[in-house]
Design a protein around this motif. Structure first.
Motif, PDB file in Angstrom:
ATOM      1  N   VAL A  36      -5.542 -37.088 -25.593  1.00 27.22           N
ATOM      2  CA  VAL A  36      -5.030 -36.912 -26.958  1.00 27.22           C
ATOM      3  C   VAL A  36      -5.267 -38.172 -27.778  1.00 27.22           C
ATOM      4  N   TYR A  37      -4.964 -39.335 -27.195  1.00 29.96           N
ATOM      5  CA  TYR A  37      -5.188 -40.603 -27.903  1.00 29.96           C
ATOM      6  C   TYR A  37      -6.650 -40.744 -28.320  1.00 29.96           C
ATOM      7  N   LYS A  38      -7.547 -40.377 -27.399  1.00 31.93           N
ATOM      8  CA  LYS A  38      -8.976 -40.556 -27.648  1.00 31.93           C
ATOM      9  C   LYS A  38      -9.513 -39.570 -28.676  1.00 31.93           C
ATOM     10  N   GLU A  78     -14.913 -31.582 -20.745  1.00 28.05           N
ATOM     11  CA  GLU A  78     -13.684 -32.103 -20.141  1.00 28.05           C
ATOM     12  C   GLU A  78     -12.850 -32.916 -21.119  1.00 28.05           C
ATOM     13  N   GLU A  79     -13.407 -33.229 -22.298  1.00 28.62           N
ATOM     14  CA  GLU A  79     -12.647 -33.951 -23.318  1.00 28.62           C
ATOM     15  C   GLU A  79     -12.330 -33.039 -24.504  1.00 28.62           C
ATOM     16  N   SER A  80     -12.024 -31.787 -24.206  1.00 30.46           N
ATOM     17  CA  SER A  80     -11.699 -30.809 -25.237  1.00 30.46           C
ATOM     18  C   SER A  80     -10.198 -30.541 -25.249  1.00 30.46           C
ATOM     19  N   PRO A  81      -9.675 -29.939 -26.335  1.00 33.30           N
ATOM     20  CA  PRO A  81      -8.250 -29.567 -26.371  1.00 33.30           C
ATOM     21  C   PRO A  81      -7.845 -28.666 -25.213  1.00 33.30           C
ATOM     22  N   GLU A  82      -8.759 -27.829 -24.755  1.00 32.89           N
ATOM     23  CA  GLU A  82      -8.433 -26.946 -23.623  1.00 32.89           C
ATOM     24  C   GLU A  82      -8.142 -27.757 -22.366  1.00 32.89           C
ATOM     25  N   SER A  83      -8.859 -28.867 -22.177  1.00 32.70           N
ATOM     26  CA  SER A  83      -8.604 -29.726 -21.024  1.00 32.70           C
ATOM     27  C   SER A  83      -7.226 -30.367 -21.104  1.00 32.70           C
ATOM     28  N   ILE A  84      -6.780 -30.698 -22.315  1.00 31.86           N
ATOM     29  CA  ILE A  84      -5.436 -31.231 -22.495  1.00 31.86           C
ATOM     30  C   ILE A  84      -4.411 -30.238 -21.965  1.00 31.86           C
ATOM     31  N   ARG A  85      -4.608 -28.972 -22.319  1.00 31.43           N
ATOM     32  CA  ARG A  85      -3.686 -27.929 -21.875  1.00 31.43           C
ATOM     33  C   ARG A  85      -3.709 -27.783 -20.355  1.00 31.43           C
ATOM     34  N   VAL A  86      -4.899 -27.873 -19.760  1.00 30.07           N
ATOM     35  CA  VAL A  86      -5.007 -27.777 -18.299  1.00 30.07           C
ATOM     36  C   VAL A  86      -4.281 -28.937 -17.627  1.00 30.07           C
ATOM     37  N   MET A 102     -14.807 -26.582 -17.206  1.00 19.85           N
ATOM     38  CA  MET A 102     -14.900 -27.464 -18.371  1.00 19.85           C
ATOM     39  C   MET A 102     -15.793 -28.663 -18.076  1.00 19.85           C
ATOM     40  N   LYS A 103     -15.702 -29.186 -16.859  1.00 18.30           N
ATOM     41  CA  LYS A 103     -16.551 -30.322 -16.485  1.00 18.30           C
ATOM     42  C   LYS A 103     -18.017 -29.909 -16.438  1.00 18.30           C
ATOM     43  N   GLU A 104     -18.282 -28.726 -15.875  1.00 20.83           N
ATOM     44  CA  GLU A 104     -19.660 -28.234 -15.800  1.00 20.83           C
ATOM     45  C   GLU A 104     -20.263 -28.046 -17.184  1.00 20.83           C
ATOM     46  N   LYS A 105     -19.429 -27.662 -18.137  1.00 21.58           N
ATOM     47  CA  LYS A 105     -19.895 -27.433 -19.511  1.00 21.58           C
ATOM     48  C   LYS A 105     -19.805 -28.701 -20.366  1.00 21.58           C
ATOM     49  N   GLU A 153       4.242 -38.182  -8.508  1.00 19.56           N
ATOM     50  CA  GLU A 153       3.141 -39.084  -8.843  1.00 19.56           C
ATOM     51  C   GLU A 153       1.907 -38.301  -9.283  1.00 19.56           C
ATOM     52  N   ASP A 154       1.669 -37.169  -8.635  1.00 18.41           N
ATOM     53  CA  ASP A 154       0.561 -36.302  -9.074  1.00 18.41           C
ATOM     54  C   ASP A 154       0.838 -35.768 -10.478  1.00 18.41           C
ATOM     55  N   SER A 155       2.103 -35.401 -10.722  1.00 14.94           N
ATOM     56  CA  SER A 155       2.482 -34.921 -12.045  1.00 14.94           C
ATOM     57  C   SER A 155       2.241 -36.008 -13.088  1.00 14.94           C
ATOM     58  N   ARG A 156       2.678 -37.232 -12.790  1.00 13.75           N
ATOM     59  CA  ARG A 156       2.494 -38.345 -13.716  1.00 13.75           C
ATOM     60  C   ARG A 156       1.011 -38.584 -13.994  1.00 13.75           C
ATOM     61  N   SER A 157       0.192 -38.471 -12.958  1.00 13.83           N
ATOM     62  CA  SER A 157      -1.241 -38.706 -13.097  1.00 13.83           C
ATOM     63  C   SER A 157      -1.874 -37.745 -14.103  1.00 13.83           C
ATOM     64  N   TYR A 158      -1.500 -36.475 -14.035  1.00 14.02           N
ATOM     65  CA  TYR A 158      -2.079 -35.500 -14.961  1.00 14.02           C
ATOM     66  C   TYR A 158      -1.520 -35.653 -16.371  1.00 14.02           C
ATOM     67  N   LEU A 159      -0.263 -36.044 -16.476  1.00 11.29           N
ATOM     68  CA  LEU A 159       0.295 -36.294 -17.806  1.00 11.29           C
ATOM     69  C   LEU A 159      -0.397 -37.478 -18.476  1.00 11.29           C
ATOM     70  N   ILE A 160      -0.708 -38.498 -17.696  1.00 12.77           N
ATOM     71  CA  ILE A 160      -1.433 -39.654 -18.227  1.00 12.77           C
ATOM     72  C   ILE A 160      -2.826 -39.240 -18.695  1.00 12.77           C
ATOM     73  N   LYS A 161      -3.482 -38.374 -17.917  1.00 14.60           N
ATOM     74  CA  LYS A 161      -4.800 -37.887 -18.325  1.00 14.60           C
ATOM     75  C   LYS A 161      -4.712 -37.125 -19.645  1.00 14.60           C
ATOM     76  N   ALA A 162      -3.683 -36.296 -19.781  1.00 11.23           N
ATOM     77  CA  ALA A 162      -3.499 -35.553 -21.030  1.00 11.23           C
ATOM     78  C   ALA A 162      -3.238 -36.502 -22.191  1.00 11.23           C
ATOM     79  N   GLU A 163      -2.376 -37.492 -21.961  1.00  8.84           N
ATOM     80  CA  GLU A 163      -2.055 -38.469 -23.000  1.00  8.84           C
ATOM     81  C   GLU A 163      -3.290 -39.247 -23.434  1.00  8.84           C
ATOM     82  N   ASN A 164      -4.065 -39.727 -22.473  1.00  6.09           N
ATOM     83  CA  ASN A 164      -5.269 -40.500 -22.798  1.00  6.09           C
ATOM     84  C   ASN A 164      -6.261 -39.668 -23.602  1.00  6.09           C
TER      85      ASN A 164
END
Length: 256
Positions: A204-206, A168-176, A162-165, A191-202
């Motif tokens: 979705v917000y964006k 990385e800011e697509s709905p598919e990335s949210i799922r990943v 996704m990053k190469e294409k 903490e790693d889990s929290r980090s990825y959940l925050i990325k997903a949340e950010n």
């Protein structure tokens, strides 16, 4: 096409009942998916997109048998007009595998996804977005089977594609991000889990807005994480807020 666009818009906003009504109206006299009134392959292919969209909505609503019925109808039409390596065919097959994962048919879903992977490899599509989608589904199977290392490996591979294409800011990335968060949670790497959940949340917000239905799944995982960390007040606040959002989008009986 205008009605289909309206239906897709309602789907993206989480107005699933409105989207279903609009899509069913497009099936007209052929709600069973038959194509007697269509004039050519283009009409049939359009019907397949209607069925696929209905399948996606029913999948979100946890109505998995209805989802399967529409995905299978879409696939039957596409097999008439497309090769087995065509992305429209592959897309529906991945959707069907995702439903089977939800039905706990892990071995069957994994077998089908690996078969699809072989087809994509044959067509040199291992660096394409469709392959990232496949890896995202496969990653969930590994998580469900307790193979967390494998799950993290294939999900990270999907994210790299996704990053190469530049997607990385697509709905598919949210799922990943969500599934990586789940994998690390299962390994007690909170903490790693929290980090990825925050990325997903950010993300979705964006891209989608803070009240989008994707937030239901993210909030649920955040609540579970807080509970596991004995942060009961935060967990309770999240679950209470999330219950309202889930009812608004999915109704009373959704698994979320």
């Amino acid at each position: 096409m205008e009605i289909f666009s309206l239906a897709n818009g309602e789907f993206l906003k989480g107005n699933f009942s409105k989207a279903i009504d609009l899509l069913v109206s497009l099936l007209g006299a052929n709600p069973d998916g038959s194509t007697g009134q269509t004039e050519n392959n283009k009409d049939e292919l359009f019907l397949s997109h209607v069925h696929e969209k209905l399948g996606l909505i029913y999948q979100k609503l946890d109505l998995f048998q209805k989802a399967l019925e529409h995905f299978i109808k879409a696939l039957e039409i596409r097999f008439k007009t497309c090769s087995k390596g065509h992305e429209d065919v592959i897309s529906v097959r991945i959707n069907i595998s995702e439903v089977k994962i939800s039905l706990a048919q892990f071995d069957q879903a994994e077998k089908e996804l690996l078969e699809i992977a072989s087809i994509l490899h044959h067509h040199n599509k291992e660096n394409e977005e469709i392959y990232a989608r496949l890896l995202t589904a496969l990653g969930l199977i590994y998580i469900k089977k307790g193979k967390f290392e494998q799950g993290i490996e294939v999900l990270t591979q999907a994210l790299n594609i996704m990053k190469e294409k530049h997607k990385e800011e697509s709905p598919e990335s949210i799922r990943v991000f969500l599934r990586l968060g789940k994998a690390y949670y299962c390994r007690a790497q909170y903490e790693d889990s929290r980090s990825y959940l925050i990325k997903a949340e950010n993300l979705v917000y964006k891209c989608l807005g803070k009240d989008h239905y994707e937030m239901v799944f993210i909030n649920n995982d955040f609540g579970i994480l807080h509970y596991e960390l004995a942060e009961y007040k935060q967990a309770t606040e999240i679950f209470e807020k999330n219950l309202k959002l889930a009812k608004r989008h999915f109704g009373e009986n959704h698994s979320s």
